[in-house]
Design an enzyme around this catalytic site. Structure first.
Site, PDB file in Angstrom:
ATOM      1  N   HIS A  82      18.350  85.869   7.681  1.00  0.00           N
ATOM      2  CA  HIS A  82      17.658  84.755   7.037  1.00  0.00           C
ATOM      3  C   HIS A  82      18.624  83.612   6.803  1.00  0.00           C
ATOM      4  O   HIS A  82      19.743  83.821   6.371  1.00  0.00           O
ATOM      5  CB  HIS A  82      17.075  85.198   5.689  1.00  0.00           C
ATOM      6  CG  HIS A  82      16.410  84.080   4.949  1.00  0.00           C
ATOM      7  ND1 HIS A  82      15.140  83.644   5.257  1.00  0.00           N
ATOM      8  CD2 HIS A  82      16.844  83.287   3.943  1.00  0.00           C
ATOM      9  CE1 HIS A  82      14.824  82.645   4.451  1.00  0.00           C
ATOM     10  NE2 HIS A  82      15.833  82.405   3.657  1.00  0.00           N
ATOM     11  N   ASP A 161       4.786  85.661  -4.684  1.00  0.00           N
ATOM     12  CA  ASP A 161       5.799  84.635  -4.439  1.00  0.00           C
ATOM     13  C   ASP A 161       5.151  83.312  -4.066  1.00  0.00           C
ATOM     14  O   ASP A 161       5.572  82.250  -4.532  1.00  0.00           O
ATOM     15  CB  ASP A 161       6.763  85.088  -3.333  1.00  0.00           C
ATOM     16  CG  ASP A 161       7.703  83.952  -2.942  1.00  0.00           C
ATOM     17  OD1 ASP A 161       8.488  83.522  -3.809  1.00  0.00           O
ATOM     18  OD2 ASP A 161       7.634  83.475  -1.800  1.00  0.00           O
ATOM     19  N   ARG A 168       6.363  76.725  -9.460  1.00  0.00           N
ATOM     20  CA  ARG A 168       7.726  76.265  -9.750  1.00  0.00           C
ATOM     21  C   ARG A 168       7.956  74.867  -9.194  1.00  0.00           C
ATOM     22  O   ARG A 168       8.642  74.040  -9.801  1.00  0.00           O
ATOM     23  CB  ARG A 168       8.751  77.242  -9.140  1.00  0.00           C
ATOM     24  CG  ARG A 168       8.850  78.561  -9.896  1.00  0.00           C
ATOM     25  CD  ARG A 168       9.579  79.608  -9.070  1.00  0.00           C
ATOM     26  NE  ARG A 168      10.869  79.141  -8.596  1.00  0.00           N
ATOM     27  CZ  ARG A 168      11.433  79.517  -7.442  1.00  0.00           C
ATOM     28  NH1 ARG A 168      10.836  80.384  -6.663  1.00  0.00           N
ATOM     29  NH2 ARG A 168      12.597  79.038  -7.100  1.00  0.00           N
ATOM     30  N   SER A 183      12.720  85.369  -4.689  1.00  0.00           N
ATOM     31  CA  SER A 183      11.710  84.812  -3.792  1.00  0.00           C
ATOM     32  C   SER A 183      12.087  85.069  -2.329  1.00  0.00           C
ATOM     33  O   SER A 183      11.289  85.586  -1.537  1.00  0.00           O
ATOM     34  CB  SER A 183      11.585  83.305  -4.067  1.00  0.00           C
ATOM     35  OG  SER A 183      10.888  82.650  -3.048  1.00  0.00           O
ATOM     36  N   LYS A 187      10.429  88.283   0.461  1.00  0.00           N
ATOM     37  CA  LYS A 187       9.799  88.036   1.757  1.00  0.00           C
ATOM     38  C   LYS A 187      10.456  88.857   2.867  1.00  0.00           C
ATOM     39  O   LYS A 187       9.789  89.367   3.764  1.00  0.00           O
ATOM     40  CB  LYS A 187       9.857  86.536   2.081  1.00  0.00           C
ATOM     41  CG  LYS A 187       8.829  85.747   1.247  1.00  0.00           C
ATOM     42  CD  LYS A 187       8.902  84.258   1.499  1.00  0.00           C
ATOM     43  CE  LYS A 187       9.971  83.607   0.681  1.00  0.00           C
ATOM     44  NZ  LYS A 187       9.610  82.361   0.005  1.00  0.00           N
TER      45      LYS A 187
HETATM   46  N1  URA Z   1      13.128  79.218  -0.575  1.00  0.00           N
HETATM   47  C1  URA Z   1      12.317  80.230  -0.973  1.00  0.00           C
HETATM   48  O1  URA Z   1      11.783  80.959  -0.149  1.00  0.00           O
HETATM   49  N2  URA Z   1      12.132  80.441  -2.277  1.00  0.00           N
HETATM   50  C2  URA Z   1      12.707  79.682  -3.221  1.00  0.00           C
HETATM   51  O2  URA Z   1      12.499  79.931  -4.385  1.00  0.00           O
HETATM   52  C3  URA Z   1      13.527  78.617  -2.806  1.00  0.00           C
HETATM   53  C4  URA Z   1      13.724  78.420  -1.480  1.00  0.00           C
END
Ligand code: URA
Ligand code: CA
Length: 433
Positions: A82, A161, A168, A183, A187
Site C-alpha cells: 500500500h 471506515d 472525519r 483506516s 482496508k
Molecule cells: N487514507 C485513508 O484511507 N484513510 C485515512 O484516514 C487517511 C488517508
C-alpha cells in the site's frame, strides 16, 4: 452501553475497551449512533490519542463491519503493498509482475479513485482489451496458475471506515494518527492480505508533510499489522517531487515497461527494489533484504519479470504486444516542451502542483463521474538536482488540446531553478518491525 459514556471516557483520556470500540463502530455503521456523537468521539480521539491495543481493536472492528475477501484458496503467503499516495507513483505496475516472477502470489484488488492520474486499473486499461471484470473464481485460478491477477473492488469492504472517513473529512478529524492508521490497515486486512508492505510518502505531494509525521504513521501501521497477526513492514519515501519521470496513465504504463526491462528512472527503480525486497522477505522467499534484492534484480536481468507482465496482460484480455511495441499505447495528439527560462540547477518541482497540472490535461479525475484521457500527461526531462541550460526542455507535455498556456503557467510557478539544488533523499527509513 451508552455512546455518551464512551465519549466522556475518551474525552478524559482513558483507554476504551474492545467491547466499547466494537459498540461504537457497529452502532455507527448501522445508523444507531448519530453523526454528532461519532464526530464528538472522533474529536476526543484526535486530542487524546489511542493506545496500541485500542488502535488494533478499532482496526479489527472496522474489518469486521463488512465483507472480508477470502484468499485462502490461493497457495502461498499473499503479500499486499500500500502506498499513501503520490504523484506519478508507478510502483504497483512494476512491483506486481516483478514479485510474481519470483513465484509469490499477487492477488491485487484495486480501485480507480480520484487524483492526479487514474488508479492502477486505469493505467492498465491503457492496454487495448485489458479488463478487471473477472469472477472471484477466475481471479483465484489466475493467481494460482500465473501468480498475478488484478480485480476491481468487489464486496462491501469496511463500510465502517467509509462512513467514519466521510465524517472525519467534514469535522476536522482526518489528521489523527490512530484514525488514519486504523483506516488504512482495515482496508488492507479486509482485502485478504497475509502480510503488508507500506510505502509512507513524505513531502509536499504527500499526506504527511514531514518525515517525523510519516514516521509516526508508519510505526503505528506496522504495530497494528503485527498485533493482529499480519506481518507488516514499511518504508518512508520522498514525495517532494514526482516519482520517476512519467505522470499520466499510458505514459506511466510505458515507464513501468521500461523499468521491468531494467531501463527505468533511477528513483523508481530504487523504490521498487526496496519495497520488493520487503515483499519477498515477508513472503518467506528470502531471509534477508539483501538476498531478496539480488533475486529481484535477477528476474529483471533475465527477462522473467517482463515475461510475467505479458502473461498477466493477456490473461486478462490485454494485447501483450504493447510490451515490445509501446507505440500501440494511446498517444496524445500534441506535444509541447517547457523550456527553462534561465540556466542553473533545478531546486524544486512541487509534486502535488505538478500533479494538478497533469489533471488539467485530463489525466486524472476530480469527481467520480469524470472520464480520464489515458494518453495525456507529463514526462519530466529534468529532476531536482539536475543542471539545466536556458532554453533546454524541463519537461514534455502530452496533450489532446491545442491550448496549454494555463498548464504551462502552473508548471512554471512550481518549478524552481536556482544556483544550487540537491537530489532529495529518496528513502528516509526502512521499518522492519
Ligand atoms: N487514507 C485513508 O484511507 N484513510 C485515512 O484516514 C487517511 C488517508
Ligand atoms: Ca512515474
Amino acid at each position: 452501553m451508552r455512546m455518551v459514556d464512551i465519549i466522556a471516557k475518551k474525552r478524559d483520556g482513558h483507554a476504551l475497551t474492545t467491547e466499547e470500540i466494537k459498540f461504537f463502530v457497529d452502532g455507527y455503521t448501522k445508523g444507531d449512533i448519530p453523526d454528532y456523537q461519532m464526530s464528538s468521539l472522533a474529536m476526543a480521539i484526535f486530542f487524546q490519542d489511542m493506545t496500541d491495543e485500542e488502535r488494533a481493536d478499532l482496526t479489527m472492528a472496522m474489518v469486521e463491519s463488512g465483507d472480508q475477501i477470502d484468499l485462502s484458496d490461493i497457495k502461498g503467503i499473499k503479500v499486499d503493498k500500500h502506498s499513501t499516495g503520490g504523484v506519478g507513483d508507478t510502483t504497483t505496475l512494476v512491483l506486481a509482475p516483478l514479485v510474481a516472477a519470483l513465484d509469490i502470489p499477487v492477488a491485487k484488488m484495486s480501485g480507480r479513485g480520484l487524483g492526479h492520474t487514474g488508479g492502477t486499473i486505469d493505467k492498465l486499461e491503457a492496454v487495448e482489451g485489458f479488463h478487471v471484470e473477472i469472477s472471484e473464481d477466475d481471479f483465484i485460478k489466475l493467481v494460482n496458475e500465473d501468480q498475478l491477477a488484478v480485480i476491481g473492488q468487489t464486496g462491501n469492504l469496511t463500510p465502517a471506515d467509509k462512513k467514519i472517513y466521510a465524517l472525519r473529512d467534514v469535522t476536522g478529524t482526518v489528521n489523527s494518527i490512530p484514525l488514519i492508521a486504523s483506516s488504512i490497515m482495515s482496508k488492507k486486512i479486509a482485502a485478504g492480505a497475509d502480510a503488508i508492505v507500506l510505502d509512507v510518502k513524505t513531502g509536499n505531494g504527500a499526506f504527511m508533510k514531514t518525515v517525523e509525521d510519516a514516521e509516526q504513521l508508519a510505526n503505528a501501521m506496522v504495530k497494528i499489522g503485527n498485533q493482529v497477526g499480519r506481518n507488516t513492514m514499511a518504508i518512508i519515501s520522498d514525495m517532494s517531487q514526482p516519482l520517476g519521470r512519467a505522470i499520466g496513465n499510458a505514459l506511466e504504463l510505458k515507464e513501468a515497461i521500461d523499468t521491468l526491462k531494467g531501463e527505468g528512472p533511477e528513483d523508481l527503480t530504487e523504490l521498487v527494489l526496496t519495497l520488493g525486497s520487503q515483499m519477498v522477505v515477508l513472503a518467506e522467499k528470502a531471509e534477508t533484504l539483501e538476498e531478496a534484492r539480488e533475486m529481484l534484480q535477477g528476474v529483471i536481468d533475465n527477462g522473467k519479470a517482463l515475461e510475467k507482465f505479458k502473461v498477466f496482460l493477456s490473461n486478462q484480455g490485454g494485447d501483450a504486444s504493447v510490451v515490445d511495441d509501446p507505440s500501440k499505447l494511446p498517444t496524445a495528439k500534441y506535444t509541447f516542451e517547457l523550456p527553462a527560462k534561465q540556466s542553473g540547477v533545478v531546486s524544486e518541482m512541487i509534486a502535488n502542483e505538478i500533479g494538478i497540472a497533469s489533471m488539467m490535461l485530463g489525466a486524472g479525475r476530480q469527481t467520480k463521474e469524470d472520464t480520464i484521457d489515458l494518453a495525456v500527461g507529463l514526462v519530466l526531462n529534468k529532476k531536482v538536482g539536475d543542471a539545466v541550460e536556458e532554453g533546454e526542455s524541463l519537461l514534455t507535455i502530452y496533450a489532446n488540446q491545442e491550448d496549454v498556456e494555463q498548464v504551462k503557467a502552473k508548471l512554471y510557478d512550481n518549478i524552481t531553478i536556482s544556483e544550487h539544488g540537491e537530489v532529495p533523499t529518496l528513502i528516509h527509513e526502512i521499518i522492519t518491525k
